[in-house]
Design an enzyme around this catalytic site. Structure first.
Site, mmCIF file in Angstrom:
data_model
loop_
_atom_site.group_PDB
_atom_site.id
_atom_site.type_symbol
_atom_site.label_atom_id
_atom_site.label_comp_id
_atom_site.label_asym_id
_atom_site.label_seq_id
_atom_site.Cartn_x
_atom_site.Cartn_y
_atom_site.Cartn_z
ATOM 1 N N ASP A 59 -17.733 60.579 -7.664
ATOM 2 C CA ASP A 59 -17.052 61.857 -7.412
ATOM 3 C C ASP A 59 -15.838 61.966 -8.325
ATOM 4 O O ASP A 59 -14.914 61.158 -8.237
ATOM 5 C CB ASP A 59 -16.649 61.922 -5.939
ATOM 6 C CG ASP A 59 -15.768 63.119 -5.618
ATOM 7 O OD1 ASP A 59 -15.849 64.124 -6.353
ATOM 8 O OD2 ASP A 59 -14.995 63.029 -4.643
ATOM 9 N N ASP A 115 -13.548 65.640 -3.784
ATOM 10 C CA ASP A 115 -14.014 66.414 -2.628
ATOM 11 C C ASP A 115 -14.980 65.622 -1.751
ATOM 12 O O ASP A 115 -15.495 66.152 -0.761
ATOM 13 C CB ASP A 115 -14.656 67.727 -3.076
ATOM 14 C CG ASP A 115 -15.956 67.541 -3.856
ATOM 15 O OD1 ASP A 115 -16.329 66.376 -4.147
ATOM 16 O OD2 ASP A 115 -16.603 68.563 -4.180
ATOM 17 N N ASP A 158 -20.691 64.132 -8.353
ATOM 18 C CA ASP A 158 -20.898 65.286 -9.225
ATOM 19 C C ASP A 158 -21.264 64.847 -10.636
ATOM 20 O O ASP A 158 -21.289 63.649 -10.953
ATOM 21 C CB ASP A 158 -19.652 66.183 -9.222
ATOM 22 C CG ASP A 158 -18.363 65.411 -9.461
ATOM 23 O OD1 ASP A 158 -18.344 64.580 -10.389
ATOM 24 O OD2 ASP A 158 -17.377 65.632 -8.715
ATOM 25 N N ASP A 190 -35.526 66.126 -11.565
ATOM 26 C CA ASP A 190 -36.384 66.158 -10.383
ATOM 27 C C ASP A 190 -37.002 67.548 -10.272
ATOM 28 O O ASP A 190 -36.285 68.558 -10.261
ATOM 29 C CB ASP A 190 -35.574 65.854 -9.123
ATOM 30 C CG ASP A 190 -36.309 64.923 -8.171
ATOM 31 O OD1 ASP A 190 -37.489 65.197 -7.896
ATOM 32 O OD2 ASP A 190 -35.717 63.937 -7.722
ATOM 33 N N ASP A 195 -41.678 65.921 -7.311
ATOM 34 C CA ASP A 195 -41.608 65.658 -5.879
ATOM 35 C C ASP A 195 -42.909 66.074 -5.187
ATOM 36 O O ASP A 195 -43.399 67.199 -5.395
ATOM 37 C CB ASP A 195 -40.418 66.438 -5.295
ATOM 38 C CG ASP A 195 -40.123 66.090 -3.868
ATOM 39 O OD1 ASP A 195 -39.712 64.943 -3.613
ATOM 40 O OD2 ASP A 195 -40.294 66.962 -2.997
ATOM 41 N N GLU A 249 -44.713 62.018 -7.666
ATOM 42 C CA GLU A 249 -44.635 61.410 -6.338
ATOM 43 C C GLU A 249 -45.809 61.919 -5.519
ATOM 44 O O GLU A 249 -45.990 63.135 -5.369
ATOM 45 C CB GLU A 249 -43.311 61.778 -5.653
ATOM 46 C CG GLU A 249 -43.162 61.117 -4.293
ATOM 47 C CD GLU A 249 -42.097 61.756 -3.427
ATOM 48 O OE1 GLU A 249 -41.466 61.039 -2.640
ATOM 49 O OE2 GLU A 249 -41.898 62.978 -3.534
ATOM 50 N N HIS A 276 -34.318 57.071 -3.114
ATOM 51 C CA HIS A 276 -33.464 57.798 -2.177
ATOM 52 C C HIS A 276 -34.098 57.961 -0.799
ATOM 53 O O HIS A 276 -33.426 58.393 0.139
ATOM 54 C CB HIS A 276 -33.136 59.187 -2.753
ATOM 55 C CG HIS A 276 -34.347 60.032 -2.945
ATOM 56 N ND1 HIS A 276 -35.281 59.796 -3.922
ATOM 57 C CD2 HIS A 276 -34.793 61.124 -2.276
ATOM 58 C CE1 HIS A 276 -36.236 60.700 -3.851
ATOM 59 N NE2 HIS A 276 -35.974 61.511 -2.856
ATOM 60 N N ASP A 277 -35.389 57.634 -0.665
ATOM 61 C CA ASP A 277 -36.089 57.768 0.607
ATOM 62 C C ASP A 277 -36.366 56.427 1.288
ATOM 63 O O ASP A 277 -36.957 56.408 2.368
ATOM 64 C CB ASP A 277 -37.434 58.483 0.399
ATOM 65 C CG ASP A 277 -37.282 59.964 0.122
ATOM 66 O OD1 ASP A 277 -36.272 60.557 0.549
ATOM 67 O OD2 ASP A 277 -38.178 60.539 -0.529
#
Length: 568
Positions: free
Chosen positions: A27, A31, A35, A104, A212, A259, A331-332
């Site tokens: 970051d 915030d 990013d 992605d 995806d 995927e 990430h899953d």
């Protein structure tokens, strides 16, 4: 006489991909949300690691119902991540370091806040009505009541895959969140719009796409009752059309990975056969489902024999035609060192480096998920309030409503929940791990005071430096990328062993022997031949090991890689 030389092997066969989950990587503005500028600031970490490709999880505008996988505009950047100008700067910075950037691609569904769906929702006369799957209630059923859904399909995020839209008196299909309506790929206008968008990004300079749940885009238009949605009747046609309209004719060789939940070896062989021009490789989930019982949150111990059988079948099944993707984490998925290794302080580094070694020396393209190269672990979630992921929250609510003990449900979430992969990247030992100067959107793992990049850089035996050596080995040794694969010791429940073999131009064969002890105990194994006595040790995670003999003793969680040359 023709002077044409054989086509070179695609660059991605000897490449390593690094996945960034932007919300949780770095970051730059305090915030609490990662990013694009934060990624730019940390690119030297990837360069030092030696990876070739950065795969960026979605950064498009999104209501963030599914953390960016619900896209409301395919051709812009979400303000929480920055601007298109920031993206262009990131792309230039990646290319300046001789790396590539893969986006992605999420086109099975959009957000319900995408202009396409807003227009489609206006009613049966909308010009975009057929861009999504709209259906009336079952005949004789009262719309909006239980059992009135058009078919029995279930959402991957719990509950029905149909949402009743009262103003239009119709249901729309959503295989994921109700805020992620599925696009109707039977409509050629949808496919053309997707192709234009993909070309727009490629013209901007990106180097390919991770697609995806791409095998879900084709559905039987009759929408019959069933339990499986994957690899519908026109999936190969749709992917071949995409290749013609987007990738064919471009001078550069791009990377496409699909995927594909539920894909079989036989299907993947078709998807990845270069002669069919569909995708370069697929993400399959067989090996990361081996510890599932009745669903992913019903956790069972890993049986190493099952893992060998699964990965070995994929190695053999795609040999000579297709190509494998290699991964433990994304990430899953929960953190692999907590899942298949030992994340305690005594064995975390050893088991993390063993798992990395066994994976990276397979035939295929390895994918490293952010923090994996540090040996990051699952987070110590204590209550359901600690979770942010819609899949976990929906599962908890539904399971508890069915009467399941909340303690048991929470244990499953703690082990397998997707938020384990989404806690912030651990850069240093400071507050919030150097991820942000503000309050992070999800808390940092408390063990960041010991497990962090700054500490890893300074320790030659760290997980980071082991990953760096593995990646360098793939770049330096053609046998890693291009050699044949042979599984050894398939019935040993403790040790994962295999060889890689490549016949060189001079007629000699280079062979690698890979050994990994998947237990916290010493393991002794007999090698199938005694020709490894003079083999050179290339990489390992235990110092000062004895030379190889016919019998090899491996320390707890030990990994070894040895090389020999012999006549072909």
């Amino acid at each position: 006489m023709s002077t044409d030389s054989p086509s070179p092997e695609p660059w991605w066969k000897s490449a390593v991909v690094y996945q960034i989950y932007p919300r949780s990587f770095a970051d730059s503005d305090g915030d609490g949300v990662g990013d694009l500028r934060g990624i730019i600031d940390r690119l030297d970490h990837l360069a030092e690691l030696g990876v070739d490709v950065l795969w960026l999880s979605p950064v498009y505008p999104s209501p963030q119902d599914d953390n960016g996988y619900d896209i409301s505009d395919y051709q812009d950047i979400d303000p929480s991540f920055g601007t298109l100008s920031d993206f262009d700067d990131l792309l230039a910075a990646v290319h300046a370091r001789s790396m590539k950037l893969v986006m992605d691609l999420v086109v099975n569904h959009t957000s319900d806040e995408h202009p396409w769906f807003i227009e489609s929702r206006r009613g049966p006369d909308s010009p975009k009505r057929d861009w999504y799957w709209w259906r009336p209630a079952r005949e004789g059923a009262v719309p909006g009541t239980p059992g009135a859904q058009p078919n029995n399909w279930r959402s991957f995020f719990s509950g029905s895959a149909w949402e009743y839209d009262e103003p239009g008196d119709a249901y729309y299909l959503h295989l994921f969140s109700r805020k992620q309506p599925d696009l109707n790929w039977e409509n050629p206008e949808v496919r053309s719009a997707v192709h234009r968008m993909m070309n727009w990004w490629l013209d901007r300079g990106v180097d390919g796409f991770r697609m995806d749940v791409i095998n879900l885009i084709s559905k039987d238009p009759a929408l019959p009752d069933r339990t499986h949605h994957g690899s519908g009747p026109r999936i190969h046609e749709f992917l071949q059309e995409m290749h013609r309209e987007v990738f064919a004719g471009r001078p550069e060789r791009l990377l496409t990975v699909g995927e594909m939940p539920g894909v079989t070896v036989e299907e993947a062989r078709l998807f990845t056969d270069p002669a069919r021009a569909e995708v370069d490789m697929v993400f399959q989930f067989e090996h990361v489902g081996l510890d599932h019982g009745d669903g992913k949150f019903d956790v069972r111990p890993l049986n190493l024999l099952d893992l060998k059988a699964s990965l070995g079948r994929w190695q053999d099944g795609l040999s000579g035609t297709g190509w494998n993707s290699l991964y433990w984490n994304n990430h899953d998925q929960p953190r692999v060192v907590s899942r298949f290794g030992d994340d305690g302080p005594g064995n975390r580094v050893r088991s993390a480096t063993m798992l990395a070694t066994v994976l990276h020396l397979h035939r295929g393209t390895p994918y490293v998920y952010q923090g994996e190269e540090l040996g990051m672990t699952n987070a110590p979630f204590t209550s359901v309030d600690d979770f942010r992921d819609i899949e976990s929250l929906n599962h908890y609510a539904e399971a508890v409503d069915r009467g399941t003990d909340p303690v048991r449900v929470l244990a499953g979430l703690r082990a397998m929940g997707r938020d384990n992969a989404r806690t912030p990247m651990q850069w240093d030992a400071s507050e919030h791990a150097g991820f942000t100067t503000g309050t992070p959107w999800i808390p940092v793992n408390p063990n960041h005071t010991e497990v962090n990049a700054q500490a890893a850089y300074a320790d030659p035996s760290s997980v980071f430096h082991h990953y760096r050596r593995l990646i360098a080995l793939r770049h330096a040794e053609p046998v890693v990328a291009h050699g044949d694969f042979t599984m050894l010791l398939p019935d040993d429940p403790r040790v994962y062993a295999y060889t890689r073999r490549l016949v060189e131009a001079d007629g000699t064969a280079t062979e690698l022997l890979v050994l990994g002890n998947f237990t916290g105990d010493t393991a002794e194994v007999d090698l199938p031949d005694d020709g490894w006595r003079d083999a050179v040790a290339l990489i390992g995670n235990v110092p000062d090991t004895e030379p190889l003999g016919t019998t090899v003793t491996l320390a707890p969680w030990e990994a070894r890689v040895h090389r020999r040359h012999r006549p072909a």
